[in-house]
Design a protein around this motif. Sequence first.
Motif, short mmCIF file in Angstrom:
data_model
loop_
_atom_site.label_atom_id
_atom_site.label_comp_id
_atom_site.label_asym_id
_atom_site.label_seq_id
_atom_site.Cartn_x
_atom_site.Cartn_y
_atom_site.Cartn_z
N ASN A 169 0.77 -1.24 0.16
CA ASN A 169 -0.02 -0.22 -0.08
C ASN A 169 0.78 1.39 -0.07
O ASN A 169 0.97 1.91 1.01
CB ASN A 169 -1.03 0.09 1.14
N PRO A 170 1.81 1.59 -1.11
CA PRO A 170 2.57 2.65 -1.04
C PRO A 170 1.74 3.85 -1.17
O PRO A 170 0.74 3.95 -1.69
CB PRO A 170 3.34 2.46 -2.33
N GLY A 171 2.22 4.88 -0.20
CA GLY A 171 1.54 6.02 -0.11
C GLY A 171 0.49 6.32 1.04
O GLY A 171 -0.11 7.41 1.18
N ILE A 172 0.07 5.07 1.64
CA ILE A 172 -1.16 5.30 2.80
C ILE A 172 -0.14 5.95 3.81
O ILE A 172 0.94 5.66 4.02
CB ILE A 172 -1.74 4.16 3.09
N ASN A 173 -0.81 6.73 4.64
CA ASN A 173 -0.65 7.19 5.87
C ASN A 173 -0.98 6.08 7.21
O ASN A 173 -2.17 6.30 7.43
CB ASN A 173 -1.23 8.73 6.19
N PRO A 174 -0.30 5.66 7.45
CA PRO A 174 -0.61 4.68 8.90
C PRO A 174 -1.03 5.40 10.02
O PRO A 174 -2.04 4.81 10.67
CB PRO A 174 0.79 3.93 8.88
N ASN A 175 -0.86 6.66 10.22
CA ASN A 175 -1.32 7.40 11.27
C ASN A 175 -2.57 7.92 10.81
O ASN A 175 -3.00 8.97 11.75
CB ASN A 175 -0.24 8.44 11.66
N ASN A 176 -3.02 8.13 9.72
CA ASN A 176 -4.38 8.71 9.20
C ASN A 176 -5.27 7.85 8.40
O ASN A 176 -5.84 8.07 7.41
CB ASN A 176 -3.80 10.02 8.49
N LEU A 177 -5.51 6.68 8.91
CA LEU A 177 -6.41 5.78 8.13
C LEU A 177 -7.84 6.31 8.38
O LEU A 177 -8.27 6.69 9.65
CB LEU A 177 -6.19 4.35 8.95
N GLN A 178 -8.61 6.11 7.38
CA GLN A 178 -9.88 6.73 7.32
C GLN A 178 -11.09 5.61 7.32
O GLN A 178 -10.84 4.51 6.72
CB GLN A 178 -10.13 7.42 6.26
N ILE A 179 -12.01 5.54 8.09
CA ILE A 179 -13.20 4.53 8.08
C ILE A 179 -13.55 4.69 6.60
O ILE A 179 -13.99 5.62 5.97
CB ILE A 179 -14.29 4.80 9.13
N GLY A 180 -13.64 3.37 5.91
CA GLY A 180 -14.01 3.24 4.43
C GLY A 180 -13.15 3.33 3.51
O GLY A 180 -13.24 2.93 2.46
N GLN A 181 -11.96 3.57 4.04
CA GLN A 181 -10.50 3.57 3.38
C GLN A 181 -10.40 2.18 2.77
O GLN A 181 -10.40 1.25 3.63
CB GLN A 181 -9.27 4.08 3.84
N VAL A 182 -10.06 1.76 1.60
CA VAL A 182 -9.77 0.07 1.16
C VAL A 182 -8.24 0.13 1.11
O VAL A 182 -7.27 0.99 0.30
CB VAL A 182 -10.41 0.06 -0.16
N ILE A 183 -7.62 -0.76 1.98
CA ILE A 183 -6.19 -1.12 1.61
C ILE A 183 -5.87 -2.71 1.36
O ILE A 183 -7.04 -3.28 1.20
CB ILE A 183 -5.39 -0.87 2.87
N CYS A 184 -4.96 -2.80 0.97
CA CYS A 184 -4.66 -4.22 0.40
C CYS A 184 -3.95 -5.00 1.86
O CYS A 184 -2.94 -4.26 2.31
CB CYS A 184 -3.71 -4.37 -0.77
N ILE A 185 -4.39 -6.41 2.05
CA ILE A 185 -3.65 -6.96 3.33
C ILE A 185 -3.00 -8.27 2.38
O ILE A 185 -3.65 -9.11 1.74
CB ILE A 185 -4.71 -7.51 4.06
N PRO A 186 -1.74 -8.56 2.70
CA PRO A 186 -1.07 -9.36 2.05
C PRO A 186 -1.65 -11.05 2.75
O PRO A 186 -1.97 -11.01 4.14
CB PRO A 186 0.36 -9.46 2.65
N GLN A 187 -1.87 -11.92 2.03
CA GLN A 187 -2.26 -13.22 2.57
C GLN A 187 -0.88 -14.13 2.73
O GLN A 187 -0.05 -13.94 2.31
CB GLN A 187 -3.13 -13.88 1.73
N GLN A 188 -0.98 -14.75 4.28
CA GLN A 188 -0.14 -15.80 4.52
C GLN A 188 -0.40 -17.02 4.25
O GLN A 188 -1.59 -17.49 4.03
CB GLN A 188 0.06 -15.59 6.03
#
Length: 188
Positions: A169-188
Amino acid sequence: MPYTIKAGDTFYRIAQTYGITVDALMQANPGVNPDRLFIGQVICIPTSGPTPPPTPGSCPTLRQGSRGADVVRLQQLLLGHGFNPGAIDGIFGPNTHSAVVAFQRSRGLTPDGIVGINTWTALGVNCSGGPTPGHCPAGTFAYTIRSGDTLYILAQRYRTTVDAIMRVNPGINPNNLQIGQVICIPQQ
């Protein structure tokens, strides 16, 4: 698209509202004298198809009195969700305000009539500039941020690391996540 002339309208003002030139407006309305517009007259606003939604990451705060292309987008989205904002004219007036409040109530949002990130997101706009559901790289899945989420909590929940989430998720701000924001999560 059709537009109904209202008090105070000029070709110049209409062109500014829709982000077009006066020449384009005049070409789309041959036979209409721009110096003799009358209230209730219907003219054509040239478009190259439907107005696109706001660009990712661009979800301006709109309220009664706002004007311009973002208001046109808002009005089209409201209409598409079954809430009539009145004329699609780029002016956030009383009808648009009423439609926004009704939409917000229907989605369990604060019905304040102010269009911010939560209202844009409920309208289907990706305000994060991040991926949309179904557009994450292979080996990851889309996740929509909910209240209380942090990257650390998500890393724990999905058995990955904060660093791995940040890499996809290049470019996301981990200190400013917004409700409704969509990010990608790696699968293990």
